[in-house]
Motif scaffolding. Structure first.
Motif, PDB file in Angstrom:
ATOM      1  N   VAL A  20       2.741   9.322  -3.869  1.00  0.00           N
ATOM      2  CA  VAL A  20       2.982   8.102  -3.103  1.00  0.00           C
ATOM      3  C   VAL A  20       2.196   8.229  -1.799  1.00  0.00           C
ATOM      4  CG1 VAL A  20       4.716   6.731  -1.901  1.00  0.00           C
ATOM      5  CG2 VAL A  20       5.230   7.706  -4.147  1.00  0.00           C
ATOM      6  N   CYS A  21       1.357   7.234  -1.516  1.00  0.00           N
ATOM      7  CA  CYS A  21       0.466   7.301  -0.354  1.00  0.00           C
ATOM      8  C   CYS A  21       0.978   6.511   0.842  1.00  0.00           C
ATOM      9  CB  CYS A  21      -0.912   6.796  -0.748  1.00  0.00           C
ATOM     10  SG  CYS A  21      -1.620   7.753  -2.097  1.00  0.00           S
ATOM     11  N   CYS A  22       1.846   5.540   0.610  1.00  0.00           N
ATOM     12  CA  CYS A  22       2.387   4.725   1.696  1.00  0.00           C
ATOM     13  C   CYS A  22       3.677   4.086   1.214  1.00  0.00           C
ATOM     14  CB  CYS A  22       1.389   3.645   2.108  1.00  0.00           C
ATOM     15  SG  CYS A  22       0.956   2.539   0.738  1.00  0.00           S
ATOM     16  N   VAL A  23       4.538   3.762   2.151  1.00  0.00           N
ATOM     17  CA  VAL A  23       5.794   3.087   1.826  1.00  0.00           C
ATOM     18  C   VAL A  23       6.084   2.083   2.934  1.00  0.00           C
ATOM     19  CG1 VAL A  23       7.240   4.856   2.909  1.00  0.00           C
ATOM     20  CG2 VAL A  23       8.179   3.446   1.071  1.00  0.00           C
ATOM     21  N   GLN A  24       6.637   0.934   2.564  1.00  0.00           N
ATOM     22  CA  GLN A  24       6.865  -0.135   3.535  1.00  0.00           C
ATOM     23  C   GLN A  24       8.107  -0.930   3.148  1.00  0.00           C
ATOM     24  OE1 GLN A  24       4.425  -1.198   6.143  1.00  0.00           O
ATOM     25  NE2 GLN A  24       6.155  -2.373   6.851  1.00  0.00           N
ATOM     26  N   PHE A  25       9.056  -1.054   4.084  1.00  0.00           N
ATOM     27  CA  PHE A  25      10.158  -1.995   3.898  1.00  0.00           C
ATOM     28  C   PHE A  25       9.641  -3.386   4.220  1.00  0.00           C
ATOM     29  CE2 PHE A  25      13.235   1.546   4.517  1.00  0.00           C
ATOM     30  CZ  PHE A  25      14.066   1.278   3.447  1.00  0.00           C
ATOM     31  N   SER A  26      10.151  -4.386   3.530  1.00  0.00           N
ATOM     32  CA  SER A  26       9.806  -5.765   3.852  1.00  0.00           C
ATOM     33  C   SER A  26      10.545  -6.182   5.114  1.00  0.00           C
ATOM     34  CB  SER A  26      10.199  -6.705   2.717  1.00  0.00           C
ATOM     35  OG  SER A  26      10.070  -8.045   3.138  1.00  0.00           O
ATOM     36  N   PRO A  27       9.829  -6.730   6.117  1.00  0.00           N
ATOM     37  CA  PRO A  27      10.523  -7.247   7.295  1.00  0.00           C
ATOM     38  C   PRO A  27      11.222  -8.583   7.019  1.00  0.00           C
ATOM     39  CG  PRO A  27       8.155  -7.493   7.554  1.00  0.00           C
ATOM     40  CD  PRO A  27       8.373  -6.778   6.260  1.00  0.00           C
ATOM     41  N   LEU A  32      14.020  -5.207  -0.065  1.00  0.00           N
ATOM     42  CA  LEU A  32      12.743  -4.982  -0.732  1.00  0.00           C
ATOM     43  C   LEU A  32      11.963  -3.833  -0.096  1.00  0.00           C
ATOM     44  CD1 LEU A  32      10.954  -5.993  -3.026  1.00  0.00           C
ATOM     45  CD2 LEU A  32       9.951  -7.627  -1.437  1.00  0.00           C
ATOM     46  N   LEU A  33      11.498  -2.931  -0.935  1.00  0.00           N
ATOM     47  CA  LEU A  33      10.707  -1.771  -0.544  1.00  0.00           C
ATOM     48  C   LEU A  33       9.485  -1.725  -1.453  1.00  0.00           C
ATOM     49  CD1 LEU A  33      10.649   1.111   0.939  1.00  0.00           C
ATOM     50  CD2 LEU A  33      11.629   1.939  -1.211  1.00  0.00           C
ATOM     51  N   ALA A  34       8.314  -1.455  -0.879  1.00  0.00           N
ATOM     52  CA  ALA A  34       7.090  -1.347  -1.683  1.00  0.00           C
ATOM     53  C   ALA A  34       6.378  -0.052  -1.323  1.00  0.00           C
ATOM     54  CB  ALA A  34       6.182  -2.540  -1.423  1.00  0.00           C
ATOM     55  N   PHE A  35       5.685   0.508  -2.307  1.00  0.00           N
ATOM     56  CA  PHE A  35       4.856   1.672  -2.006  1.00  0.00           C
ATOM     57  C   PHE A  35       3.591   1.656  -2.849  1.00  0.00           C
ATOM     58  CE2 PHE A  35       8.022   3.324  -5.067  1.00  0.00           C
ATOM     59  CZ  PHE A  35       7.233   3.946  -6.025  1.00  0.00           C
ATOM     60  N   GLY A  36       2.542   2.246  -2.278  1.00  0.00           N
ATOM     61  CA  GLY A  36       1.264   2.379  -2.965  1.00  0.00           C
ATOM     62  C   GLY A  36       1.129   3.781  -3.496  1.00  0.00           C
TER      63      GLY A  36
END
Length: 196
Positions: A20-27, A32-36
């Motif tokens: 996993v290279c990045c992770v981001q919660f949706s503001p 919702l959580l997304a990761f690349g």
């Protein structure tokens, strides 16, 4: 003052077969959580149901280095395949991959091996480049609307030097409500830019 995490166990764990290279919660959503990932995909999860992804986005040709939520229905991703992609979360599927969710591919910057930063603000997208430049895109245009080369300053003399060492922009960050952008490069130079 620092807050300390006092929870002994995590609330849940998500396992991914590739790095996993990045992770981001949706503001825009509390769930919702997304990761690349290094497997060229983006995974979105509803953290209330982490057994399977809410959706899986496929379309990049190399590692996904960054994901950012542009708004409640749109996400942007960066990859070391030299592209950014705009994803429409309304076109995703709960079953399998959602390759048709990609609305637009942005190109113009160079990104083949380093993580060069990605930031979004009010429909504008900024990313770095391995050419030591910052690129700005707008959400509906596939080519850059502007770019800026970061100067290289000799830390001892303070004078500008010729950039022949392959420096790259390593980080970008928008300042909200001001159209200002901070950019930093691999030589340690930080520049503040303003969109006009």
């Amino acid at each position: 003052m620092f807050n300390v995490i006092v929870q002994r166990n995590s609330m849940g764990s998500i396992w991914n077969p590739a790095n996993v290279c990045c992770v981001q919660f949706s503001p825009y959503s509390s769930h919702l959580l997304a990761f690349g990932s290094a497997d060229y995909r983006i995974y979105c999860y509803d953290i209330r149901h982490i057994r399977i992804p809410w959706c899986t986005l496929a379309g990049h040709g190399k590692t996904v280095s960054y994901v950012r939520f542009l708004d409640s229905e749109t996400m942007v991703s960066a990859s070391t395949d030299n592209t950014l992609k705009l994803w429409d979360l309304k076109k995703t599927s709960l079953e399998g991959l959602s390759p048709n969710a990609c609305n637009l591919t942005f190109s113009g910057h160079t990104n083949e091996k380093n993580f060069v930063g990605l930031a979004v603000l009010d429909g504008y997208i900024a990313c770095g480049s391995e050419t030591n430049e910052v690129y700005a895109y707008y959400k509906s245009l596939p080519m850059p609307i502007t770019s800026h080369k970061i100067g290289c300053i000799d830390p001892i003399s303070g004078s500008e030097i010729n950039d022949e060492n392959g420096h790259f922009v390593s980080s970008v960050c928008w300042r909200r409500k001001s159209q200002m952008l901070a950019s930093a490069n691999s030589n340690g130079n930080i520049e503040i830019l303003r969109m006009v």
